[in-house]
Structure formats: C-alpha cells, structure tokens
Scaffold this active site. Structure first.
Site, PDB file in Angstrom:
ATOM      1  N   GLN A 123      56.157  41.513   2.502  1.00 21.69           N
ATOM      2  CA  GLN A 123      56.361  41.627   3.948  1.00 21.69           C
ATOM      3  C   GLN A 123      57.041  40.386   4.504  1.00 21.69           C
ATOM      4  OE1 GLN A 123      52.779  41.274   6.208  1.00 21.69           O
ATOM      5  NE2 GLN A 123      53.564  42.385   7.965  1.00 21.69           N
ATOM      6  N   GLY A 124      58.243  40.530   4.997  1.00 18.65           N
ATOM      7  CA  GLY A 124      58.995  39.388   5.523  1.00 18.65           C
ATOM      8  C   GLY A 124      59.064  39.402   7.035  1.00 18.65           C
ATOM      9  N   TYR A 125      57.957  39.045   7.673  1.00 21.56           N
ATOM     10  CA  TYR A 125      57.937  38.951   9.139  1.00 21.56           C
ATOM     11  C   TYR A 125      57.989  37.475   9.574  1.00 21.56           C
ATOM     12  CZ  TYR A 125      56.295  43.819  10.001  1.00 21.56           C
ATOM     13  OH  TYR A 125      56.154  45.178  10.110  1.00 21.56           O
ATOM     14  N   SER A 126      56.980  36.697   9.112  1.00 23.98           N
ATOM     15  CA  SER A 126      56.809  35.342   9.654  1.00 23.98           C
ATOM     16  C   SER A 126      57.968  34.416   9.280  1.00 23.98           C
ATOM     17  CB  SER A 126      55.521  34.717   9.115  1.00 23.98           C
ATOM     18  OG  SER A 126      54.431  35.540   9.370  1.00 23.98           O
ATOM     19  N   GLU A 241      44.924  48.891  11.135  1.00 22.89           N
ATOM     20  CA  GLU A 241      44.655  47.742  10.276  1.00 22.89           C
ATOM     21  C   GLU A 241      43.414  46.965  10.717  1.00 22.89           C
ATOM     22  OE1 GLU A 241      47.396  44.466  10.430  1.00 22.89           O
ATOM     23  OE2 GLU A 241      47.324  44.210   8.276  1.00 22.89           O
ATOM     24  N   SER A 365      45.969  35.974  14.326  1.00 20.91           N
ATOM     25  CA  SER A 365      44.927  34.929  14.254  1.00 20.91           C
ATOM     26  C   SER A 365      43.791  35.252  15.228  1.00 20.91           C
ATOM     27  CB  SER A 365      45.533  33.565  14.590  1.00 20.91           C
ATOM     28  OG  SER A 365      45.708  33.463  15.994  1.00 20.91           O
ATOM     29  N   ASN A 366      42.639  34.615  15.016  1.00 25.51           N
ATOM     30  CA  ASN A 366      41.489  34.918  15.871  1.00 25.51           C
ATOM     31  C   ASN A 366      41.713  34.504  17.324  1.00 25.51           C
ATOM     32  OD1 ASN A 366      40.461  35.835  13.487  1.00 25.51           O
ATOM     33  ND2 ASN A 366      38.451  34.907  13.774  1.00 25.51           N
TER      34      ASN A 366
END
Ligand SMILES: Cc1cc2nc3c(=O)[nH]c(=O)nc-3n(C[C@H](O)[C@H](O)[C@H](O)COP(=O)(O)OP(=O)(O)OC[C@H]3O[C@@H](n4cnc5c(N)ncnc54)[C@H](O)[C@@H]3O)c2cc1C
Length: 382
Positions: A123-126, A241, A365-366
């Site tokens: 997965q290439g998102y970030s 998810e 993230s939280n």
C-alpha cells in the site's frame, strides 16, 4: 460448495480450528514480527488451495463469501490459534476495492493473480510529508499520451520488499481542493525507475520500506475509478477496517501472555501487581462488551457510525498498558530479546512491548480517532 454462512457458529469455529491444527505450520504460531514471503509463502499457497485466502470476497470472485459475523469468527479463530499475517494487502485492501470500483478488465486481470500468489501487493499512501494529513501527498503523475510519468516518494510501505505490485495515491491536479486532485493508480514494482529501500522498525526488523519513483511510466489503464477521484476510493477502504482493528482479541492474547509470565514469576502473591492486573482484565471485559454491541449491529445488517473509533483507541491503548506491565514483571529479563519460558509457553516482554507501539499509529493514529469522536460524535467545534 459449502455455504459457510448457513453453518452454526460453533460448527464453523470447530471446522476452522480442526483445519488449522492440521495445516498451520507449528513453527509459525504466534510469530513475534510480520513474516516475510520466504517464511510464509507456503502457508499463503495452502490457504489459496483450500479456497480460504479471501474470506470476505464474494464466492463468484474466488472468495469464501463470508458475512460480517462469520468473517469476525474466522479472524478470531486465526488470531487465537496464533496464525501470523501473510502479505495480505491484496486480499484485504486492493481486491475488495477492485471488486467495488474496478473495471471488468481490471477484475479479470488482477483478482486471479492475488488468489494464485502471482501478485503480492503493498500500500503506497503515506509520504514523508503526508501521513495523518494524507491529502497533502505530492507524488505526482503527469499525463504523457497513454501513460502517466510518476515522480515522488512513498514511505512506511509495509513489506514492499516482498511485493511486486503497489497501489498508490498520486497527485494528478495541483489546482483547487487538495482532496480533488488525487488519483488511485496501480503500479508494477518492477517498472524502470522504481527503487525500494528497506527501513528497520524499533525491533530492528525490516518491516517497512521507502519507495522512490523516478520518471516511472504507468499506463493510464491502471487508474482505478476516474482521474482525480482517488480520494473517494481511498476513503472507501477504511469501511469496516475500524471494527476489525478494534477487536479485543489482540489485547486478550497479550493478557494471556502477561498471565503466563506473571505466574512463572510468582507475581500473583503481590497485591500491587494483582491490582494492576485486575484493572486491565476488567478493561478488556468492558471493551469486549462494547465490541459485541458493534458486532450485533453488523450481524443485523446495520451500519456502524463514527463512534466505532473508540474501539481502536481502547483496544490499542489497553494492549500497550498490558505490555508496560509485562516489562515490570520481566524485570532484568527485558535485556534479552528472545522469548523466555513462561509455563507451557514462552514470552518476550520487550518484543511484546515494542510490537504494541505502532498499533496507536497505523489505521489512523489514535489522536486522529479522538478528533473523529470529538467532531462526528460529540459535535465539538473544530
Ligand atoms: C506498523 C505500521 C505500518 C504502516 N504501513 C503502511 C503502509 O503499508 N502503507 C502506507 O501508506 N502507510 C503505512 N503506515 C503509515 C501510517 O499510515 C502513518 O504512520 C500514519 O498515517 C501517521 O502518519 P505519520 O507517520 O506521517 O505521522 P504524522 O501524521 O506526522 O503524525 C505525527 C503525530 O502527530 C499527530 N497528529 C497529526 N495530525 C494531527 C491532528 N490533526 N490532530 C491531533 N494530532 C495529530 C499524530 O497522531 C501523531 O502522533 C504504517 C505505519 C505503521 C506504524
């Protein structure tokens, strides 16, 4: 063909468990880190042959066609048996996405290659400047005839070194709202101009990579959906998810390992330890009750709202607190990264501690989950 959804839940559990006992390699149970392809490729193919590689996909596309309830049971059984994750982004992410948004040609081309292990996806998102604020991504795809020319840099790409395909979000328009100029593009990793460079995680395991794109030619036919409409598609992936990420199973498994460690160190004679242990145990009971409520909604075919974000926060932070206590129990053994014997199992307290750190970062993230709860549930001002 078995209709798994028609089976009684207990029969389904037993069938899964019996098969795992017979087929899952015992040396791969409860792996301390994400497995590479050379470790788990055979297991991937065993699942593929059984037809259980893609439990959530519809039967007509080669999946098991499980409904949400049976899918959760399968995940619970696999987790509690200690089945390690394979490079599964093909089954869990791009496959379902192509089923929903791909063209007939894309489905016919890519889905069978996921099921036969020919294509392993990452997965290439970030990007270095685009994580939580993903829409700021800058990897650019510029049209040149029937191709795009892609230039840019992705990071934290899990197991890219084992993959031969990457699904990416790329910028195709710099004007207007940043969410509107993003396109969802599928790129073969052996294309000229791509460099994959591994990154070690805290445990010194090469779990991630950086992926560099230098004038990489990608056919326009590799766009999923429409040009500049990738954001809608990327958001769809988040779908269910968060309920899976909120399953109390991970925290309860960590709790079992804490118990084994504490018993072998005679910690249950120590009232201070017992107090901390009991608080965590009750925390998991409460989490499990909340989780069951969400599962009931899914079972009835209902939709889950933004409040599901609380499960991810609760699960991951409880897991971290359990592993904090493991460090205290293990004491001087924390200097040893290998698992140490604990009853009839073996536990690596530092391994558990390090393994629990990224859970509050990935999958949104939280802090971002708290923002979602604040805005969408509590209706607080931005
Ligand atoms: C184990 C693991 C696997 C991963 N695998 C992949 C992968 O396969 N492919 C991929 O594309 N990415 C992957 N990622 C990357 C992951 O999606 C990002 O790390 C995540 O989105 C956070 O982005 P960042 O690291 O750039 O941190 P940043 O977004 O820079 O955040 C840094 C800190 O600031 C906080 N923060 C940021 N914005 C806000 C805000 N608005 N309000 C409050 N706090 C804020 C964050 O919560 C965080 O604590 C993975 C990450 C991990 C840990």
């Amino acid at each position: 063909m078995t209709d798994y959804n028609a089976m009684a839940d207990d029969d389904f559990r037993k069938m899964l468990n019996d098969w795992l006992v017979e087929n899952y390699p015992s040396e791969l149970r409860f792996p301390a880190e994400r497995m590479h392809w050379d470790q788990c490729g055979d297991w991937y193919m065993t699942l593929a042959k059984k037809g259980w590689l893609a439990p959530g996909w519809p039967v007509e596309h080669g999946g098991m066609g499980l409904d949400a309830n049976k899918l959760l049971i399968l995940m619970e059984e696999f987790e509690s048996y200690g089945v390690g994750r394979t490079p599964d982004q093909g089954m869990t992410m791009i496959g379902p996405l192509l089923i929903q948004y791909g063209t007939d040609e894309q489905r016919a081309h890519y889905l069978p290659k996921i099921l036969n292990g020919e294509n392993i996806w990452c997965q290439g998102y970030s990007e270095p400047g685009a994580g939580s604020d993903l829409a700021s991504l800058r990897t650019a795809a510029v049209r040149d005839g029937d191709d795009y020319i892609v230039n840019g840099h992705k990071i934290w790409t899990t197991l890219a070194m084992d993959a031969n395909m990457i699904f990416t979000l790329v910028r195709t328009n710099k004007e207007g709202k940043k969410q509107q100029g993003i396109t969802f593009l599928l790129i073969p990793l052996d294309s000229p101009g791509i460099t994959v460079r591994g990154i070690d995680n805290l445990g010194m395991h090469d779990e991630f990579a950086e992926v560099f794109f230098d004038d990489v030619r990608v056919p326009v036919a590799n766009v999923v959906g429409k040009e500049n409409d990738g954001w809608t598609i990327a958001k769809a992936l988040l779908g269910h998810e968060r309920i899976f990420i909120g399953s109390p199973k991970m925290a309860s498994l960590a709790m079992n390992r804490l118990k084994a460690l504490a018993e072998s160190a005679n910690m249950f004679n120590d009232p201070l330890f017992v107090e901390r242990y009991t608080v965590l145990k009750l925390e998991i009971e409460d989490l499990a009750a909340a989780y069951r409520r969400f599962v009931e909604v899914l079972k009835r075919g209902g939709k889950i709202g933004a409040e599901v974000s609380m499960l991810k926060i609760w699960n991951t932070e409880t897991q971290q607190r359990i592993t904090d206590l493991m460090l205290d129990v293990a004491g001087e053994n924390c200097g040893v990264s290998d698992a140490i014997p604990a009853g009839d199992t073996a536990v690596s307290a530092p391994g558990e501690f390090i393994g629990a750190r990224p859970t509050t970062i990935y999958g949104g993230s939280n802090q971002i989950q708290r923002n979602i709860l604040a805005k969408a549930v509590l209706k607080l001002p931005s």
